[in-house]
Design an enzyme around this catalytic site. Structure first.
Site, PDB file in Angstrom:
ATOM      1  N   TYR A   1       0.848  -1.195   0.000  1.00  0.00           N
ATOM      2  CA  TYR A   1       0.000   0.000   0.000  1.00  0.00           C
ATOM      3  C   TYR A   1       0.879   1.239   0.000  1.00  0.00           C
ATOM      4  O   TYR A   1       2.047   1.200   0.389  1.00  0.00           O
ATOM      5  CB  TYR A   1      -0.947   0.010   1.208  1.00  0.00           C
ATOM      6  CG  TYR A   1      -0.275   0.220   2.547  1.00  0.00           C
ATOM      7  CD1 TYR A   1      -0.134   1.507   3.086  1.00  0.00           C
ATOM      8  CD2 TYR A   1       0.222  -0.851   3.292  1.00  0.00           C
ATOM      9  CE1 TYR A   1       0.468   1.702   4.318  1.00  0.00           C
ATOM     10  CE2 TYR A   1       0.833  -0.667   4.525  1.00  0.00           C
ATOM     11  CZ  TYR A   1       0.951   0.619   5.038  1.00  0.00           C
ATOM     12  OH  TYR A   1       1.555   0.817   6.251  1.00  0.00           O
ATOM     13  N   CYS A   2       0.311   2.349  -0.442  1.00  0.00           N
ATOM     14  CA  CYS A   2       0.944   3.659  -0.295  1.00  0.00           C
ATOM     15  C   CYS A   2      -0.115   4.586   0.283  1.00  0.00           C
ATOM     16  O   CYS A   2      -1.046   4.131   0.956  1.00  0.00           O
ATOM     17  CB  CYS A   2       1.539   4.159  -1.609  1.00  0.00           C
ATOM     18  SG  CYS A   2       0.353   4.403  -2.953  1.00  0.00           S
ATOM     19  N   TRP A   3      -0.024   5.883   0.036  1.00  0.00           N
ATOM     20  CA  TRP A   3      -0.963   6.811   0.663  1.00  0.00           C
ATOM     21  C   TRP A   3      -2.391   6.606   0.142  1.00  0.00           C
ATOM     22  O   TRP A   3      -3.334   6.393   0.910  1.00  0.00           O
ATOM     23  CB  TRP A   3      -0.500   8.247   0.453  1.00  0.00           C
ATOM     24  CG  TRP A   3      -1.509   9.309   0.824  1.00  0.00           C
ATOM     25  CD1 TRP A   3      -1.922  10.342   0.055  1.00  0.00           C
ATOM     26  CD2 TRP A   3      -2.221   9.445   2.064  1.00  0.00           C
ATOM     27  NE1 TRP A   3      -2.847  11.108   0.714  1.00  0.00           N
ATOM     28  CE2 TRP A   3      -3.050  10.577   1.958  1.00  0.00           C
ATOM     29  CE3 TRP A   3      -2.254   8.710   3.242  1.00  0.00           C
ATOM     30  CZ2 TRP A   3      -3.892  11.005   2.988  1.00  0.00           C
ATOM     31  CZ3 TRP A   3      -3.092   9.126   4.274  1.00  0.00           C
ATOM     32  CH2 TRP A   3      -3.898  10.257   4.141  1.00  0.00           C
TER      33      TRP A   3
ATOM     34  N   GLY B   1      -1.970   4.621  -5.149  1.00  0.00           N
ATOM     35  CA  GLY B   1      -1.634   5.090  -6.488  1.00  0.00           C
ATOM     36  C   GLY B   1      -0.246   4.700  -6.954  1.00  0.00           C
ATOM     37  O   GLY B   1       0.171   3.554  -6.829  1.00  0.00           O
TER      38      GLY B   1
ATOM     39  N   TYR C   1      -3.361   3.593   2.316  1.00  0.00           N
ATOM     40  CA  TYR C   1      -3.433   3.872   3.751  1.00  0.00           C
ATOM     41  C   TYR C   1      -4.614   4.776   4.085  1.00  0.00           C
ATOM     42  O   TYR C   1      -5.207   4.645   5.167  1.00  0.00           O
ATOM     43  CB  TYR C   1      -2.129   4.523   4.216  1.00  0.00           C
ATOM     44  CG  TYR C   1      -2.154   4.938   5.680  1.00  0.00           C
ATOM     45  CD1 TYR C   1      -2.087   3.980   6.689  1.00  0.00           C
ATOM     46  CD2 TYR C   1      -2.272   6.270   6.044  1.00  0.00           C
ATOM     47  CE1 TYR C   1      -2.143   4.346   8.025  1.00  0.00           C
ATOM     48  CE2 TYR C   1      -2.320   6.653   7.375  1.00  0.00           C
ATOM     49  CZ  TYR C   1      -2.255   5.688   8.366  1.00  0.00           C
ATOM     50  OH  TYR C   1      -2.309   6.059   9.681  1.00  0.00           O
TER      51      TYR C   1
END
Length: 348
Positions: free
Chosen positions: A94-96, A99, A123
């Site tokens: 995952y990232c923010w 994306g 996240y």
């Protein structure tokens, strides 16, 4: 291997089955993250600032090219670390917002044979869930008592007996006093504390009572979520009492073996409230290992503070219980019997 985009519901099903990788910068990860994940930054703190500035000044294309220019030389390092941490080559990422950064990490790891499950919405989706989760309604039962009454031990025993317990001080890495940080891990951020609390609440049955310890709004630097704290104030309070000697003995067992320098530093933090004479006497007693004396000295301050805080709770929902001199098993049984009366549960 191809990646699979997963929802938050699917994420929970895989939660304890696969390694979880956070593709955000080390600064973002340090501030808060999904518990149990490890950090493989696609862009470091400094690189993220450079790319963000370029995006504002020159647009998306230039920022994207700069991002690949910065991270490209580290591609092999990222792959090697992922292989070391996840030798089975299967992981969630995952990232923010789910994306570009998690897409790049997914592509990189797929190139070395990983099966990737990428969290849709990243996240931010998880954080929205935890923010809301800690602000839902729960049937709390609050265990109170002055410093040294052994509340943490009782909570542990209640949990061992099958009760639902959330140890807020354990989640906060702090025991809630000037001495509370001694021997503890660094405290999480307020946001990370909410994540940890939400993880506990997610697996708990919200239709039956949940035991928590009576706390101030702040535990060290951590702040209890507003609505959860309001529920603590308005929930039934089981206020336990023990003799001063029992309390001093309990505190001495817990703190007597801690480093002298840290005990003295904790006393000095209270100097404005204790006064110069009492502070100096406590320090001398610590140096002389006269634990009962300095603890008795400080209990005068802590008892006054606790009595003031106790008024926040409704008297009609407070039950005072004298557990002095009772074996721990008897103390737990009395607490369980009182809980059952509050909630109309037949007592065996």
């Amino acid at each position: 291997m191809a990646e699979k985009l997963i929802s938050l519901d699917e994420f929970w099903k895989l939660r304890n089955q696969l390694p979880l990788i956070d593709a955000r910068s080390e600064g973002e990860f340090s501030q808060s993250h999904i518990p149990g994940s490890f950090n493989l930054p696609i862009l470091t703190n400094e690189e993220r600032i450079k790319v963000g500035t370029l995006y504002k000044e020159e647009g998306s294309l230039e920022a994207t090219l700069k991002g690949f220019e910065l991270v490209g030389p580290r591609f092999h390092q990222i792959q090697k670390e992922a292989l070391e941490r996840s030798p089975e080559r299967k992981a969630m990422v995952y990232c923010w917002r789910g994306g570009m950064r998690s897409q790049i990490l997914s592509w990189l790891l797929s190139m070395v044979g990983f099966e990737i499950f990428r969290l849709k919405g990243g996240y931010k989706t998880y954080r929205t869930y935890t923010f809301e989760k800690v602000r839902e309604i729960y049937p709390l039962l609050v265990l109170g008592g002055k410093t040294g009454t052994g509340k943490t031990i009782l909570l542990k025993k209640l949990k061992e007996s099958g009760e639902q317990v959330i140890d807020l001080e354990d989640l906060a890495h702090h025991k809630g006093s000037s001495f509370g940080s001694i021997g503890q891990l660094p405290q999480p951020s307020v946001e990370q504390f909410e994540n940890l609390l939400a993880e506990e609440l997610r697996i708990i049955d919200s239709s039956i009572p949940i035991w928590v310890e009576n706390e101030s709004r702040k535990i060290g630097r951590v702040i209890i979520p507003d609505r959860f704290y309001e529920q603590m104030i308005n929930s039934p309070l089981l206020e336990i009492h023990k003799t001063e000697n029992e309390r001093i003995e309990h505190i001495a067992e817990e703190y007597g073996q801690l480093p002298e320098s840290e005990l003295i530093a904790a006393v000095k933090r209270l100097q404005k409230r204790l006064g110069g004479l009492r502070t100096q006497q406590a320090i001398l007693d610590i140096q002389a290992k006269n634990h009962s004396s300095w603890i008795s000295n400080l209990l005068v301050y802590y008892d006054k503070t606790y009595d003031f805080d106790l008024h926040r709770h409704e008297a009609s929902k407070t039950v005072h219980m004298d557990l002095s001199g009772l074996p721990i098993g008897n103390q737990v049984q009395l607490l369980l019997n009182t809980k059952n009366k509050f909630y109309g549960i037949p007592t065996n």
